[in-house]
Design an enzyme around this catalytic site. Structure first.
Site, PDB file in Angstrom:
ATOM      1  N   THR A  78       0.817  -1.214   0.000  1.00 41.13           N
ATOM      2  CA  THR A  78       0.000   0.000   0.000  1.00 41.13           C
ATOM      3  C   THR A  78       0.848   1.260   0.000  1.00 41.13           C
ATOM      4  O   THR A  78       0.529   2.250  -0.648  1.00 41.13           O
ATOM      5  CB  THR A  78      -0.938   0.006   1.224  1.00 41.13           C
ATOM      6  OG1 THR A  78      -1.799  -1.132   1.161  1.00 41.13           O
ATOM      7  CG2 THR A  78      -1.797   1.262   1.259  1.00 41.13           C
ATOM      8  N   THR A 152       2.061  -4.035   4.757  1.00 43.50           N
ATOM      9  CA  THR A 152       1.991  -4.280   6.203  1.00 43.50           C
ATOM     10  C   THR A 152       1.585  -5.705   6.568  1.00 43.50           C
ATOM     11  O   THR A 152       1.923  -6.174   7.654  1.00 43.50           O
ATOM     12  CB  THR A 152       1.003  -3.308   6.877  1.00 43.50           C
ATOM     13  OG1 THR A 152      -0.298  -3.453   6.287  1.00 43.50           O
ATOM     14  CG2 THR A 152       1.470  -1.871   6.731  1.00 43.50           C
ATOM     15  N   ASP A 153       0.872  -6.408   5.684  1.00 48.29           N
ATOM     16  CA  ASP A 153       0.295  -7.695   6.081  1.00 48.29           C
ATOM     17  C   ASP A 153       1.339  -8.719   6.509  1.00 48.29           C
ATOM     18  O   ASP A 153       1.113  -9.485   7.447  1.00 48.29           O
ATOM     19  CB  ASP A 153      -0.559  -8.270   4.948  1.00 48.29           C
ATOM     20  CG  ASP A 153      -1.907  -7.579   4.827  1.00 48.29           C
ATOM     21  OD1 ASP A 153      -2.218  -6.729   5.683  1.00 48.29           O
ATOM     22  OD2 ASP A 153      -2.651  -7.880   3.877  1.00 48.29           O
ATOM     23  N   LYS A 230       1.406  -7.253  13.477  1.00 50.80           N
ATOM     24  CA  LYS A 230       0.246  -6.475  13.043  1.00 50.80           C
ATOM     25  C   LYS A 230      -0.970  -6.984  13.798  1.00 50.80           C
ATOM     26  O   LYS A 230      -1.351  -8.145  13.668  1.00 50.80           O
ATOM     27  CB  LYS A 230       0.037  -6.605  11.531  1.00 50.80           C
ATOM     28  CG  LYS A 230      -1.077  -5.698  11.003  1.00 50.80           C
ATOM     29  CD  LYS A 230      -1.192  -5.745   9.489  1.00 50.80           C
ATOM     30  CE  LYS A 230      -2.290  -4.801   9.014  1.00 50.80           C
ATOM     31  NZ  LYS A 230      -2.448  -4.812   7.545  1.00 50.80           N
TER      32      LYS A 230
END
Length: 406
Positions: A78, A152-153, A230
């Site tokens: 992203t 980020t995942d 996360k």
């Protein structure tokens, strides 16, 4: 790509054709909205094919006039994406300044942007981690600090992999992501990147993750890669330091909150990973035959057990046979917070007798990466000895009550 003009119920609509299939037609109208119609109710007045602009891609770009040199290695996600408002599609950022854009950063630092790959983080594999680590190693010749932009995942997996692979670090490696793309008014990209670049300019000799401290702007925190996870799907402060305080915080300057490894004189990269490692999430109803299929051919398996580290008793023989063959079964907890302790209940003691190793307070994903690293670089003979050692701060000497650092 086509510009179209249609009539729908006596009204004309102009825009860009996004999709025409399954009896439906979707158009990005001139007013910016995506509109979907029943194809049988639409008359197409005109179609004009327009040539898409090809975006210039350069492997390395340099910006800024500052003395301190920082390299940004872009991998996708992203943070490196924008929405094409003509089509509604998500595309890579073409101008790297959208990632850090600000004259202040460009006056403080000399920034190199290196395009390593453009991958959604869920598509990254251990081979990509190794490729990235080697690119980072190359880039350390040019810069005093490294920033890696990443989706980020799975950022905690990749950052942990680099943390283990770099036995010694002569500069910081800071991973950074965002929850909203750089073109959105609510984007966290620039603040996260500003924090990451400033963290990369310190004397840190570790791998960290830079993300928002809270849901509002103003403060970026640095998490130790091997203690982070996360913990929310969409919040800006999605990442947490598990059972410990974060390493540092950036507002207008960097302030450290806990001890950290200082940068050394040179880098040492151990870039071998054994990919025959997997994670199994125990759940009620999990049957032995399914577990056998999942662990067949593996050299190690990380079990995410319940509570203090438990699974159903009828699964224990499966792992006993697995470890008898010279493989390794490692117990972590689904609870995430707290530590595994297999000495409390009889099930835990049976697991120990079956050869299952406790990961203690290690984060499950970190235990998975550490197992790959340990097997890849030290082999089976040294596995237990090395795995049980605190290599990069992944094992805590004491757990800090959660209310202290939330």
């Amino acid at each position: 790509m086509q510009n179209v003009e249609i009539i729908y119920k006596n009204a004309k609509v102009r825009g860009i054709l996004i999709n025409e299939a399954n009896g439906l037609i979707t158009i990005k109208a001139d007013n910016g909205y995506n509109l979907t119609f029943d194809r049988s109710e639409v008359e197409i007045l005109s179609r004009v094919t327009i040539e898409e602009k090809k975006e210039k891609k350069t492997e390395v770009e340099s910006f800024g006039t500052g003395e301190k040199s920082i390299s940004i290695l872009a991998t996708g996600g992203t943070i490196a994406s924008r929405v094409d408002y003509e089509t509604g599609a998500v595309k890579p950022v073409s101008d790297p300044r959208l990632l850090f854009g600000g004259t202040e950063l460009e006056s403080k630092f000399n920034i190199r942007v290196v395009n390593v790959m453009n991958q959604l983080s869920e598509n990254m594999k251990p081979a990509d981690w190794i490729h990235l680590a080697r690119k980072v190693m190359d880039e350390t010749k040019h810069s005093s600090g490294i920033v890696v932009s990443h989706g980020t995942d799975t950022m905690s997996y990749t950052s942990s992999a680099l943390a283990f692979m770099f036995e010694r670090l002569a500069q910081p490696i800071i991973f950074v992501g965002s929850q909203r793309s750089s073109d959105r008014p609510s984007s966290d990209t620039k603040e996260n990147m500003e924090g990451a670049i400033n963290f990369a300019a310190t004397d840190l000799g570790e791998v960290g993750i830079a993300m928002h401290k809270g849901i509002s702007d103003g403060s970026i925190v640095l998490h130790r890669a091997v203690r982070s996870r996360k913990m929310h799907t969409s919040r800006r402060d999605a990442f947490e330091s598990i059972d410990t305080v974060h390493l540092a915080e950036y507002t207008s300057s960097v302030r450290f909150f806990s001890d950290y490894r200082k940068a050394e004189e040179e880098n040492l990269l151990l870039d071998h990973l054994d990919e025959k490692v997997s994670i199994i999430y125990f759940h009620p109803g999990l049957v032995a035959s399914d577990v056998e299929n999942m662990i067949e051919g593996k050299h190690a398996v990380v079990i995410m057990g319940t509570g203090l580290g438990h699974i159903a008793k009828d699964l224990i023989p499966v792992f006993k046979n697995f470890t008898k063959d010279g493989n390794f079964a490692i117990m972590t907890s689904q609870c995430i917070y707290g530590s595994v302790d297999m000495n409390v209940y009889s099930t835990g003691r049976e697991l120990i007798a079956a050869g299952v190793i406790s990961a203690g307070d290690m984060v499950p994903e970190v235990a998975y990466v550490k197992a790959m690293f340990t097997l890849g670089n030290y082999g089976r003979e040294e596995f237990i000895n090395v795995f049980n050692r605190n290599l990069r701060g992944e094992i805590l000497n004491r757990l800090i009550p959660r209310e202290v650092y939330i």
